[in-house]
Design an enzyme around this catalytic site. Structure first.
Site, PDB file in Angstrom:
ATOM      1  N   SER A 268       0.849  -1.191   0.000  1.00 45.03           N
ATOM      2  CA  SER A 268       0.000   0.000   0.000  1.00 45.03           C
ATOM      3  C   SER A 268       0.881   1.237   0.000  1.00 45.03           C
ATOM      4  O   SER A 268       2.034   1.199   0.432  1.00 45.03           O
ATOM      5  CB  SER A 268      -0.902   0.018   1.237  1.00 45.03           C
ATOM      6  OG  SER A 268      -0.184   0.469   2.375  1.00 45.03           O
ATOM      7  N   ASP A 269       0.343   2.358  -0.451  1.00 48.50           N
ATOM      8  CA  ASP A 269       1.036   3.620  -0.240  1.00 48.50           C
ATOM      9  C   ASP A 269       0.811   4.047   1.210  1.00 48.50           C
ATOM     10  O   ASP A 269       0.044   3.444   1.959  1.00 48.50           O
ATOM     11  CB  ASP A 269       0.550   4.689  -1.224  1.00 48.50           C
ATOM     12  CG  ASP A 269       1.621   5.732  -1.515  1.00 48.50           C
ATOM     13  OD1 ASP A 269       2.507   5.931  -0.663  1.00 48.50           O
ATOM     14  OD2 ASP A 269       1.581   6.363  -2.588  1.00 48.50           O
ATOM     15  N   TRP A 270       1.461   5.111   1.612  1.00 43.76           N
ATOM     16  CA  TRP A 270       1.512   5.552   3.015  1.00 43.76           C
ATOM     17  C   TRP A 270       0.105   5.705   3.613  1.00 43.76           C
ATOM     18  O   TRP A 270      -0.667   6.553   3.193  1.00 43.76           O
ATOM     19  CB  TRP A 270       2.266   6.878   3.085  1.00 43.76           C
ATOM     20  CG  TRP A 270       2.499   7.399   4.463  1.00 43.76           C
ATOM     21  CD1 TRP A 270       1.613   8.059   5.243  1.00 43.76           C
ATOM     22  CD2 TRP A 270       3.724   7.312   5.205  1.00 43.76           C
ATOM     23  NE1 TRP A 270       2.193   8.398   6.430  1.00 43.76           N
ATOM     24  CE2 TRP A 270       3.498   7.946   6.431  1.00 43.76           C
ATOM     25  CE3 TRP A 270       4.974   6.766   4.946  1.00 43.76           C
ATOM     26  CZ2 TRP A 270       4.492   8.054   7.413  1.00 43.76           C
ATOM     27  CZ3 TRP A 270       5.959   6.872   5.915  1.00 43.76           C
ATOM     28  CH2 TRP A 270       5.708   7.503   7.125  1.00 43.76           C
TER      29      TRP A 270
END
Length: 741
Positions: A268-270
């Protein structure tokens, strides 16, 4: 493709899988969930507050720790004090260099030199590996057609083919020929998928991309990264057609795993797992964790929702243990492929030091080849350094060591930068008059205009270093108005009054709208944000020690209202032409309403950009002639060769980026008016001619049809070879659907 990446069924990969499965069988549920957890670790000495979790196997990866001692201690805790001794993945945003900062990726794409881009990625990987980083969140392969979007700076521009070439180059540069080498780190292609199509160029905004467009335009660069062996893929922050990418099973399972057979890590992104609740598709964080894991996310970047909720979700049967096992196997396999179990620590003694001569040479070469000469009236450039010259050095970016580095340079140091002014001062035959005029690029203070004009008036030539600060592009730094910020355009207009020849050097993180200065400068060199070695690269270009060879990786619009404007648009049922364009000022008052003869253009801008994709001048001229094809008719499974003679008709030896464009005249879906299908860098001496050939394979002619699957291109094709995308495709060949006599 590198041999070690060529097949998931090779004996090496089978051994990796067997090792991962053996290790997985020994793990508790909590240890498995720990491997799916990546945590932020840059505040203080990370082992002091993460040590207990690392010992407990509750962390599989850390991000944003760059201190070598902290990284080594975290790895020691993982491999020596955790129950199973599983090493950590140490991630960092190494986007366009580590300590040696290269041009921004958009600038690197302007070099049209994948081999050089690969060398740059090798430098970045080697430098990052010296401190123990083993995973970079690069390359960003989001195709971008909207220069208002801040992250266009991290992209490779607007074209599918160029994006694919740059993607492969960076992946192979980061990962090297052997993943276990001291200087190899894992690559991550991001952001999957469609992120570059955010509405209005606003970061994180909705993306609405029909599946045909998605498969034809936005997905191919990701597939190129997967095919090149990228070990990880990161999801996008944005939603895609109503489903956020972090919870999008169509992307993560159907396309990535099933169609492309990707066997690396999906990340996932942040904090984007938790943000599924903000998008409005998850009721709470637990629901968000369930949706992300089931959709196909293996590891969560920051956020810790997996750590908090996966155990109960598994115990309640809402997440199958098989899905968790699948994710952990992917993570363990990547760690094994990188050789971290045998070599978990940085091998600094096996690597060159940061900022060594090789690294700086690559940075300078990339900065040199990425600069695009857009205007050069009366052959003002190159400047003659053989005689004493009075030079006015003006503008906010002539001596801006931090700004020239560009966006997203966590580990770059402005003290390492060599600025244009520093380099100019090293030239003994120049008398410099220096006036920054502005404190920064957004400054609107005009109080130094007269001083700048005096400098220009008393000089033989004025060099104007203009553009935008690094903070004005990148993530969450989008602009609705992409003119030069501040009062820079007004400064150019004031300096024009001095009658001194004006050379504008623009440093920016995006294509800017330059119509308001183009007529007031004699020469214009577009340098993007060139990185550590901006000064030597740009001064060599200005004085002719190097010849400009960069080409635009993205169209420069005439005005912002044309956006999106890109070269490979569809023809429409009413294609524009010079004969059909009507300018708003030419319409009579009280003219009757009519649409007869009207076509697809803007009344106040026409249909052409300021500069087209692929454009770039040189200090010589190149002529194209005698384009021919190896056959007038071919079968659908045949390849065809297209050739053209390129002649250096000027007086300087130089390199030209020769470009091949193709048009499929008729398809089952509408096809672009032209598509880039090949390019070559060639070096020619004055008067030298070279026949340049390209092979158009059946794969290059395929396209996604109405059923969302690839179809063979058949029928009539038109082709052209030239120096930019604004070429006329007047050579044709015919592809038969079957064999023929």
């Amino acid at each position: 493709m590198n041999a070690h990446l060529s097949s998931s069924h090779s004996p090496h990969d089978q051994r990796i899988t067997a090792q991962a499965q053996t290790l997985l069988a020994q793990m508790t549920l909590n240890e498995k969930i720990g491997q799916m957890n990546q945590v932020h670790a840059c505040d203080g000495f990370a082992p002091d507050y993460l040590g207990d979790e690392v010992r407990a196997g509750a962390i599989g990866s850390v991000i944003n720790v760059e201190d070598p001692a902290a990284i080594r201690e975290l790895q020691r805790l993982a491999v020596e004090e955790s129950r199973l001794g599983i090493p950590l993945l140490v991630g960092r945003d190494v986007i366009h260099g580590f300590r040696t900062i290269l041009p921004i990726p958009l600038g690197q794409a302007a070099s049209w030199n994948p081999l050089l881009i690969e060398r740059g990625a090798q430098v970045a990987a080697s430098e990052a590996a010296t401190v123990g980083i083993n995973w970079t969140f690069s390359p960003m392969v989001d195709l971008a057609r909207d220069p208002r979007w801040g992250r266009i700076a991290e992209s490779f521009g607007e074209d599918v083919f160029l994006n694919q070439c740059c993607t492969r180059a960076m992946v192979e540069g980061y990962q090297g020929n052997n993943l276990t080498d001291a200087g190899s780190i894992a690559a991550c292609v991001k952001h999957f998928a469609g992120y570059g199509a955010v509405e209005s160029g606003r970061d994180y905004a909705t993306t609405l991309v029909p599946e045909l467009e998605l498969r034809s335009v936005y997905l191919p660069p990701f597939q190129a990264g997967v095919d090149a062996g990228a070990l990880s893929v990161m999801t996008s922050f944005s939603d895609l057609n109503g489903v956020p990418a972090t919870g999008n099973a169509f992307l993560l399972r159907n396309v990535l795993r099933e169609e492309w057979q990707f066997d690396g890590i999906t990340l996932s992104d942040w904090d984007s797992v938790r943000q599924l609740t903000i998008h409005g598709v998850a009721e709470n964080e637990r629901d968000a964790a369930q949706q992300a894991v089931v959709a196909g996310v293996d590891m969560e970047m920051e956020g810790r929702s997996f750590l908090r909720h996966l155990e109960s979700l598994a115990n309640d049967g809402q997440v199958e243990i098989e899905r968790i096992d699948e994710a952990v196997l992917n993570i363990l396999s990547v760690k094994l492929k990188l050789g971290l179990f045998e070599q978990p620590y940085a091998r600094r003694d096996e690597l060159p030091p940061v900022l060594d001569g090789h690294a700086l040479n690559v940075a300078q070469e990339l900065a040199t080849q990425s600069a695009v000469l857009l205007k050069n009236d009366e052959a003002l450039l190159p400047l003659n350094s053989a005689k004493p010259l009075k030079v006015a050095v003006l503008g906010p970016l002539a001596d801006a060591p931090y700004e020239q580095l560009g966006t997203w340079i966590f580990d770059g140091d402005a003290n390492d930068s060599v600025t244009p002014l520093m380099t100019l001062r090293d030239r003994s035959n120049l008398a410099l008059a220096v006036e920054p005029v502005f404190a920064h690029s957004r400054d609107r203070d005009r109080s130094r205009f007269d001083a700048a004009a005096e400098c220009a008036a008393s000089s033989d030539v004025a060099l104007l270093f203009l553009g935008e600060e690094s903070i004005l592009s990148g993530e969450a730094h989008c602009r609705a108005n992409i003119d030069l910020p501040g009062a820079q355009a007004e400064l150019v207009a004031r300096l024009r009054q001095t009658q001194t020849p004006l050379v504008a050097v623009v440093m920016a993180g995006r294509p800017l709208t330059l119509s308001n200065i183009l007529g007031n400068v004699d020469a214009l060199l577009y340098a993007w944000h060139p990185g550590t070695m901006a000064g030597p690269a740009l001064v060599d270009l200005l004085f002719g020690e190097a010849v400009p060879s960069g080409k635009l990786p993205a169209t420069l619009p005439l005005m912002v209202g044309q956006i999106p404007i890109y070269y490979n648009q569809k023809n429409t049922g009413k294609p524009p032409s010079p004969e059909t364009v009507v300018h708003i000022d030419d319409i009579d008052t009280f003219a009757p309403q009519t649409s007869l003869g009207m076509t697809a253009f803007h009344l106040d801008a026409g249909y052409r950009p300021l500069f087209p994709f692929g454009f770039g001048l040189s200090y010589t001229t190149f002529d194209y002639s005698d384009t021919w094809v190896s056959a007038q008719q071919i079968a659908v499974d045949d390849s065809i060769t297209v050739s053209s003679t390129v002649t250096n008709s000027g007086g300087r030896e130089a390199e030209e980026v020769v470009q091949l464009y193709l048009r499929d005249k008729v398809g089952t879906v509408t096809r672009p008016v032209k598509e880039l299908k090949g390019f070559q860098r060639v070096r020619l001496r004055p008067g030298e001619a070279l026949e340049v050939s390209f092979v158009i394979t059946p794969e290059a002619r395929r396209f996604v049809g109405r059923q969302m699957v690839e179809e063979p291109g058949v029928g009539e094709f038109a082709v052209a070879i030239g120096g930019h995308s604004d070429v006329t495709l007047n050579t044709t060949f015919y592809v038969h659907p079957g064999s023929f006599d």
